[in-house]
Design a protein around this motif. Structure first.
Motif, PDB file in Angstrom:
ATOM      1  N   MET A  33       0.792  -1.029   0.429  1.00 36.67           N
ATOM      2  CA  MET A  33      -0.145   0.073  -0.596  1.00 36.67           C
ATOM      3  C   MET A  33       0.641   1.050  -0.157  1.00 36.67           C
ATOM      4  O   MET A  33       2.264   0.784   0.878  1.00 36.67           O
ATOM      5  CB  MET A  33      -0.854   0.082   1.479  1.00 36.67           C
ATOM      6  N   PRO A  34       0.427   2.015  -1.180  1.00 37.51           N
ATOM      7  CA  PRO A  34       1.542   3.308  -0.829  1.00 37.51           C
ATOM      8  C   PRO A  34       1.044   4.950   0.178  1.00 37.51           C
ATOM      9  O   PRO A  34       1.421   5.087   0.079  1.00 37.51           O
ATOM     10  CB  PRO A  34       0.712   3.518  -2.349  1.00 37.51           C
ATOM     11  N   TYR A  35      -0.175   3.700   0.728  1.00 38.40           N
ATOM     12  CA  TYR A  35      -0.752   4.954   1.734  1.00 38.40           C
ATOM     13  C   TYR A  35      -0.867   4.975   3.202  1.00 38.40           C
ATOM     14  O   TYR A  35      -0.930   4.006   3.376  1.00 38.40           O
ATOM     15  CB  TYR A  35      -2.045   5.899   1.348  1.00 38.40           C
ATOM     16  N   ARG A  36      -0.819   5.639   3.637  1.00 36.72           N
ATOM     17  CA  ARG A  36      -1.563   5.524   5.547  1.00 36.72           C
ATOM     18  C   ARG A  36      -2.594   4.817   5.752  1.00 36.72           C
ATOM     19  O   ARG A  36      -3.538   5.969   4.896  1.00 36.72           O
ATOM     20  CB  ARG A  36      -0.485   6.241   6.821  1.00 36.72           C
ATOM     21  N   TYR A  37      -2.937   3.830   6.547  1.00 36.94           N
ATOM     22  CA  TYR A  37      -4.576   4.025   6.500  1.00 36.94           C
ATOM     23  C   TYR A  37      -5.185   5.489   7.172  1.00 36.94           C
ATOM     24  O   TYR A  37      -4.222   5.706   8.106  1.00 36.94           O
ATOM     25  CB  TYR A  37      -4.510   2.993   7.196  1.00 36.94           C
ATOM     26  N   TYR A  38      -6.292   5.249   6.988  1.00 40.47           N
ATOM     27  CA  TYR A  38      -7.069   6.190   7.968  1.00 40.47           C
ATOM     28  C   TYR A  38      -7.450   6.351   9.388  1.00 40.47           C
ATOM     29  O   TYR A  38      -6.947   7.780  10.241  1.00 40.47           O
ATOM     30  CB  TYR A  38      -8.545   6.728   7.227  1.00 40.47           C
ATOM     31  N   TYR A  39      -6.354   5.217   9.552  1.00 41.19           N
ATOM     32  CA  TYR A  39      -6.550   5.251  11.445  1.00 41.19           C
ATOM     33  C   TYR A  39      -5.746   5.010  12.190  1.00 41.19           C
ATOM     34  O   TYR A  39      -5.310   4.870  12.727  1.00 41.19           O
ATOM     35  CB  TYR A  39      -7.705   4.193  11.841  1.00 41.19           C
ATOM     36  N   ASP A  40      -4.551   5.269  10.451  1.00 36.96           N
ATOM     37  CA  ASP A  40      -2.526   5.059  11.392  1.00 36.96           C
ATOM     38  C   ASP A  40      -2.884   6.308  12.237  1.00 36.96           C
ATOM     39  O   ASP A  40      -2.600   7.843  11.940  1.00 36.96           O
ATOM     40  CB  ASP A  40      -2.232   4.656  10.311  1.00 36.96           C
ATOM     41  N   THR A  41      -2.299   6.410  13.685  1.00 37.18           N
ATOM     42  CA  THR A  41      -2.062   7.150  14.387  1.00 37.18           C
ATOM     43  C   THR A  41      -0.527   6.926  14.738  1.00 37.18           C
ATOM     44  O   THR A  41      -0.031   7.508  15.898  1.00 37.18           O
ATOM     45  CB  THR A  41      -3.068   7.265  15.185  1.00 37.18           C
ATOM     46  N   SER A  42       0.071   6.747  14.011  1.00 41.00           N
ATOM     47  CA  SER A  42       1.515   5.945  14.772  1.00 41.00           C
ATOM     48  C   SER A  42       2.545   6.601  13.841  1.00 41.00           C
ATOM     49  O   SER A  42       3.565   7.094  14.833  1.00 41.00           O
ATOM     50  CB  SER A  42       2.029   4.547  13.655  1.00 41.00           C
ATOM     51  N   ALA A  43       2.404   7.495  13.790  1.00 47.87           N
ATOM     52  CA  ALA A  43       3.454   8.969  13.374  1.00 47.87           C
ATOM     53  C   ALA A  43       3.032  10.042  13.330  1.00 47.87           C
ATOM     54  O   ALA A  43       1.264  10.458  12.861  1.00 47.87           O
ATOM     55  CB  ALA A  43       4.501   8.666  11.982  1.00 47.87           C
ATOM     56  N   LYS A  44       3.112  11.291  13.129  1.00 44.27           N
ATOM     57  CA  LYS A  44       2.870  12.527  12.356  1.00 44.27           C
ATOM     58  C   LYS A  44       2.426  12.682  11.431  1.00 44.27           C
ATOM     59  O   LYS A  44       2.846  12.295  10.480  1.00 44.27           O
ATOM     60  CB  LYS A  44       3.969  14.053  12.835  1.00 44.27           C
ATOM     61  N   ALA A  45       1.004  12.758  12.394  1.00 47.86           N
ATOM     62  CA  ALA A  45       0.368  13.007   9.619  1.00 47.86           C
ATOM     63  C   ALA A  45      -0.399  13.991   9.400  1.00 47.86           C
ATOM     64  O   ALA A  45      -1.837  13.715   9.984  1.00 47.86           O
ATOM     65  CB  ALA A  45       0.133  11.405   9.514  1.00 47.86           C
ATOM     66  N   PRO A  46      -0.275  15.896   9.866  1.00 49.23           N
ATOM     67  CA  PRO A  46      -1.243  16.373   9.219  1.00 49.23           C
ATOM     68  C   PRO A  46      -2.306  16.252   8.545  1.00 49.23           C
ATOM     69  O   PRO A  46      -2.974  17.039   8.116  1.00 49.23           O
ATOM     70  CB  PRO A  46       0.121  17.812   9.928  1.00 49.23           C
ATOM     71  N   MET A  47      -1.994  16.025   7.565  1.00 45.16           N
ATOM     72  CA  MET A  47      -3.369  15.654   6.388  1.00 45.16           C
ATOM     73  C   MET A  47      -4.132  14.379   6.399  1.00 45.16           C
ATOM     74  O   MET A  47      -5.780  14.802   6.318  1.00 45.16           O
ATOM     75  CB  MET A  47      -2.526  15.326   5.071  1.00 45.16           C
TER      76      MET A  47
END
Length: 143
Positions: A33-47
């Protein structure tokens, strides 16, 4: 025949909402998968944080893909306009292919560089039916 198999897929089969419908048979399903999943909070992701604020329910990987496509179009248009070039197909394509180390705001876990109209970045995820999530099985891979 005594044969066992492990299922694997690509982006097109990796949406969490689809995989979780596989039930027990899908436990351990893996793919890139090229993207983070919607529920992934393991790293900073402001978008992703912005997307979650706009849409509090799960958003599919297709939604994330569309969001990133819009971000890349805006960046390409900005580069054309900053260079004083008209917004034509060839100019937008050249601008897109000039993108290097672009911060996606965490939609993808590493900065991206466009190579030949593609983003050669991905991560292997594995289905965890108990958690009802796709969990990382690798670090980010850039080709």
């Amino acid at each position: 025949m005594g044969m066992t198999s492990r299922w694997m897929g690509t982006f097109w089969t990796m949406d969490s909402s689809t995989v979780m419908k596989m039930g027990e048979a899908g436990d351990g399903f893996m793919g890139v998968m090229p993207y983070r999943y919607y529920y992934d909070t393991s790293a900073k992701a402001p978008m992703l944080d912005k997307i979650r604020a706009l849409r509090p329910e799960y958003q599919s990987t297709a939604y994330i893909q569309g969001f990133l496509a819009a971000m890349l179009f805006v960046e390409s248009a900005r580069r054309c306009l900053d260079a004083g070039k008209p917004l034509t197909g060839p100019n937008l394509k050249a601008a897109l292919n000039s993108i290097k180390d672009f911060d996606t705001g965490g939609l993808i876990g590493v900065p991206i560089t466009i190579k030949g109209n593609s983003i050669p970045v991905g991560r292997v995820y594995k289905a965890d039916m108990k958690a009802q999530k796709m969990l990382p099985a690798s670090d980010w891979i850039a080709l």
